[in-house]
Scaffold this active site. Sequence first.
Site: not given
Length: 486
Positions: A195, A248, A128-131, A133, A178
């Site tokens: 992601d 990406c 999730a980071a940096p947040g 999405k 993890d």
Amino acid sequence: MTDRTSRGSAESLPTPAAIAASALARYRSLVEDWDAFAAALCRPLAPCVWANPSRIPADGLLDLLADEGLEAHPIAWLPGALRLPLAARAGQHWWYCAGLAHAQEAVSQLPVRVMGLEPGQRVLDMCAAPGGKTAQIAFALANRGTLIANDIANERIKALQGNLDRLGVVNTTTTCVDAANWPAAGGQFDRILVDAPCSSEGTLRRNPSLLQRLDPANSARLCPRQRALLRKAVQRCRPGGRIVYSTCTFAPEENERVVADILREYPGRLRLMPVELPGVVTGGGITHWDGHALPEELGHCVRIWPHHNDTGGFFIAVLEKDPGLPPEPEPELAALDGADAGDWLSGLAAKYGLPEAYWGAYRAHRQTRRGLHLMAADHAPPRFPGASGSGLFFHRTNIRPPKPTTGAAMLFGRDAARSRLELDAGQRSRYLRRETFEPTAEQRAASPPGQVVVSYRGQVLGVAVLHRSGVVESLFPSRWSGCTGT
């Protein structure tokens, strides 16, 4: 994939010849117009922000930026998003510090758009980071219900939580494990976003120095990790649920091949869904690479090439789990201590003139001795894995006098009928620089001494202290003070 915006021309941009001589040359057969592709990678990428739907509509943000002398342009295929001038630094502006917007590259916002999100769903963001999405998901769920945002690194969790607090997200629990080993005790989810960490080739327009480090060996190193994450997502997805896998990078080893391997591991239990992105020029997933045929259904995946939409590069696959499979039992929920929360919330309502039933949409709990966290009333985090944070850190109760956090002030401050000061532009800048300043006579008359919510142009900035001596002391957090107040 990160959500940072363009660095403009801070790094030297490559030339088309450098692109052709790099590891990217192996993608010539995949790109319809190689010259346009290479030329796009040699141009810097202007930053992009999206309007926080809980605080300001996109057209309202556009007007505000125009008033501030910043020319922004809506992106036709991305509702709510604005393209900023190339040299703009969104994080240095007061409106960004006030949580009115979040900086996130346009193409990076697309995976959440295809998750099929609706309020009431249980959702997991595995990396999730940096947040950016995570926040998109939270607001697509109407800031209600249960979203779990996980990351493997504790320092990244801190950055993630900081963004969620600034934006006023209250339906999210953060965890630090993890994700490839996400425990079964955490339950299954209606929607899961993977992601995945990747070789980041699609970010070259923001990170030109990456070109010198590109190596196909990076993909070989990363793809086992990516398969492990997607495999776990399949296991943790409810029957009939949806998984979005994104990267990406351009590398088929990290994209189609990862998806193909997981489809092979779960025959008949998954189907690839067509990805629909109205207005976005996309290419289909590839079905042949490096002399090998891949399943034809991989054509349902999408590749977003930089030269088609003036973006970075991205890959997205959407998988649906067979609805006929048996579901797992619901997870055991975390025990939350809210024994003394009511008194604290009542005190805040009384001080700031909030309606008696104001807190009905929330529930507060004491996660640490420092104070209270506030979350959506229907947020239901699992007992396992243990939470790094549940909801918004809201009220410091271990200090005298107790103090609502900056995130809390931004959440309830616009509804405050008392103890609130509206600042002028000069005062706003001094407040964000954590300086002491003189209030006007009208401001002193508007509020009794003590803690006050401060705002500019009606948008809440945080908390200050109006001293009896007649000065205002900024309590803007030092970790957010990179904002220059412009």
